[in-house]
Design an enzyme around this catalytic site. Sequence first.
Site, PDB file in Angstrom:
ATOM      1  N   GLN A   1      22.816  -5.340 -46.608  1.00 25.18           N
ATOM      2  CA  GLN A   1      23.476  -6.147 -46.009  1.00 25.18           C
ATOM      3  C   GLN A   1      24.855  -5.842 -45.483  1.00 25.18           C
ATOM      4  O   GLN A   1      25.435  -6.522 -44.482  1.00 25.18           O
ATOM      5  CB  GLN A   1      23.823  -7.148 -47.187  1.00 25.18           C
ATOM      6  CG  GLN A   1      22.627  -8.021 -47.499  1.00 25.18           C
ATOM      7  CD  GLN A   1      22.076  -9.047 -46.560  1.00 25.18           C
ATOM      8  OE1 GLN A   1      22.814  -9.568 -45.814  1.00 25.18           O
ATOM      9  NE2 GLN A   1      20.849  -9.691 -46.756  1.00 25.18           N
TER      10      GLN A   1
ATOM     11  N   CYS B   1      14.124 -15.168 -50.653  1.00 26.40           N
ATOM     12  CA  CYS B   1      12.905 -14.605 -51.208  1.00 26.40           C
ATOM     13  C   CYS B   1      12.821 -15.898 -52.492  1.00 26.40           C
ATOM     14  O   CYS B   1      11.401 -15.670 -52.908  1.00 26.40           O
ATOM     15  CB  CYS B   1      13.002 -13.251 -51.748  1.00 26.40           C
ATOM     16  SG  CYS B   1      13.810 -12.249 -50.623  1.00 26.40           S
TER      17      CYS B   1
ATOM     18  N   ASN C   1      23.680 -10.086 -50.852  1.00 23.31           N
ATOM     19  CA  ASN C   1      22.979 -10.770 -50.092  1.00 23.31           C
ATOM     20  C   ASN C   1      22.857 -12.418 -50.141  1.00 23.31           C
ATOM     21  O   ASN C   1      23.033 -13.005 -49.206  1.00 23.31           O
ATOM     22  CB  ASN C   1      21.199 -10.527 -50.068  1.00 23.31           C
ATOM     23  CG  ASN C   1      20.685 -10.389 -51.558  1.00 23.31           C
ATOM     24  OD1 ASN C   1      21.054  -9.802 -52.194  1.00 23.31           O
ATOM     25  ND2 ASN C   1      19.846 -11.577 -51.499  1.00 23.31           N
TER      26      ASN C   1
ATOM     27  N   HIS D   1      15.505  -4.615 -39.961  1.00 25.80           N
ATOM     28  CA  HIS D   1      15.810  -6.043 -39.586  1.00 25.80           C
ATOM     29  C   HIS D   1      16.931  -6.955 -39.909  1.00 25.80           C
ATOM     30  O   HIS D   1      17.093  -7.739 -39.343  1.00 25.80           O
ATOM     31  CB  HIS D   1      14.539  -6.847 -39.839  1.00 25.80           C
ATOM     32  CG  HIS D   1      14.348  -7.159 -41.318  1.00 25.80           C
ATOM     33  ND1 HIS D   1      14.551  -8.515 -41.584  1.00 25.80           N
ATOM     34  CD2 HIS D   1      14.030  -6.348 -42.447  1.00 25.80           C
ATOM     35  CE1 HIS D   1      14.338  -8.678 -43.039  1.00 25.80           C
ATOM     36  NE2 HIS D   1      13.968  -7.367 -43.486  1.00 25.80           N
TER      37      HIS D   1
HETATM   38  C1  LIG Z   1      16.693  -7.930 -47.371  1.00 28.67           C
HETATM   39  C2  LIG Z   1      17.238  -7.300 -48.472  1.00 28.67           C
HETATM   40  C3  LIG Z   1      16.293  -6.299 -48.957  1.00 28.67           C
HETATM   41  C4  LIG Z   1      14.852  -6.096 -48.533  1.00 28.67           C
HETATM   42  O1  LIG Z   1      14.827  -5.301 -47.422  1.00 28.67           O
HETATM   43  P1  LIG Z   1      13.439  -5.641 -46.645  1.00 28.67           P
HETATM   44  O2  LIG Z   1      13.589  -4.591 -45.280  1.00 28.67           O
HETATM   45  O3  LIG Z   1      13.344  -7.095 -46.254  1.00 28.67           O
HETATM   46  O4  LIG Z   1      12.311  -5.234 -47.540  1.00 28.67           O
HETATM   47  C5  LIG Z   1      16.788  -5.445 -50.137  1.00 28.67           C
HETATM   48  N1  LIG Z   1      18.131  -5.521 -50.548  1.00 28.67           N
HETATM   49  C6  LIG Z   1      19.083  -6.626 -50.051  1.00 28.67           C
HETATM   50  C7  LIG Z   1      20.360  -6.804 -50.446  1.00 28.67           C
HETATM   51  C8  LIG Z   1      18.462  -7.444 -48.931  1.00 28.67           C
HETATM   52  O5  LIG Z   1      19.261  -8.153 -48.288  1.00 28.67           O
END
Ligand SMILES: *Cc1c(COP(=O)(O)O)cnc(C)c1O
Length: 385
Positions: A174, A319, A146, A196
């Site tokens: 991702q 985050c 990510n 999302h």
């Molecule tokens: C955004 C993300 C998550 C978390 O997903 P949410 O739906 O926001 O809880 C987990 N792993 C990766 C690699 C992400 O980019």
Amino acid sequence: MDHAATTATRVEVAEAMVPYMTGHFGNPSSLYDLAKDSREAVDAARVQVAAAIGAAPKEIYFTSGGTESDNWALKGVAFAKRSKGNHIITTAVEHHAISHTCAWLEKQGFSVTYLPVDRYGMVDPEAVEAAITPETILISVMMANNEIGTIMPIAEIGTVARKHGVLFHTDAVQAAGHIPIDVQEMNIDLLSLSGHKFHGPKGTGALYVGPGVRLDPLMHGGAQERGRRAGTENVPGIVGMGMALSLAVAEMVENAERVTALRDRLAAGLLAIPETYLNGHPQKRLPNNVNVVFAYIEGESILLLLNRKGIAASTGSACSSASLEASHVLMACGLPHDVVHGSLRLTLGEETTEADVDYVVAAVAGVVQRLRDMSPLTPTELRSK
Ligand SMILES: *Cc1c(COP(=O)(O)O)cnc(C)c1O
């Protein structure tokens, strides 16, 4: 420029969700006709999600997002297989939904190996194999990173896992909608998705659980999701997620080609700024990710100045950016601590245009120069005349 943090729900997706909040609001578990509509909508979305990753619909479980899917995969396998062994293998560059779950499992008596990565953020499948012990119950390696966009050798790791009879989970949050995924070909036993991140609604996700995988529930309660994930289904969210994923996959090839060209234009523009370096793998990276470091300045200052120019970007991971912690991903790639702080992540989306990219390159160049002029660390030759 921050599509890895989240994306807008597509308008047609939002429109498809509305009837399931208003007219068709039945609880899928009820026995009357109103409930049947909801049940059928959930089943249709399950078919869409399954098709997107080469799975069977009955192998898809809906969750509240990527974080829940990651928690469930790790804790579910750990507790189901406790009598078989207590060892989990993962990498040093996972999302916190994996790494913090692993840290918690260590407190519960499990033992976790965090494999190092090379300077591109890539884990070596041979290192995965070498880490397997008779106690190993699970391997969890993300499909694409990510922060830096590096795409991991998932099929190779899947082969290693299958050969040794160890379960293999991948966080594909991702990757989904950006690169092809096939759970059969890649020998994946568990896979996490989040709505999302591919223009679906927030608070929606799924976990693929392959045939024969034993997994304790994370959520206890009713018999929803074939008794494995309790709680009344988020019917509108599930409908939206299914539709968003099938659209993303249908448009993937065309979109990836267009976005890759924009990504390369953006990277070239940024790398023309002196003492700027690309993070992540130069080729094996997501079509929409650019991550660079600028020597002598701080990522947080870059973000604040870019925000004033209407540009939403990220440094390290979204985050942890509130905590100003150095990115564990860039540290694992071997970047020195001071350089890590000068990182900038830009992630493009399907609505990004060439004009956006050119605007961003000019804005970043201006901001970097301004900050370098202010930084005591900047050597004379990099200062404005
Ligand atoms: C955004 C993300 C998550 C978390 O997903 P949410 O739906 O926001 O809880 C987990 N792993 C990766 C690699 C992400 O980019």
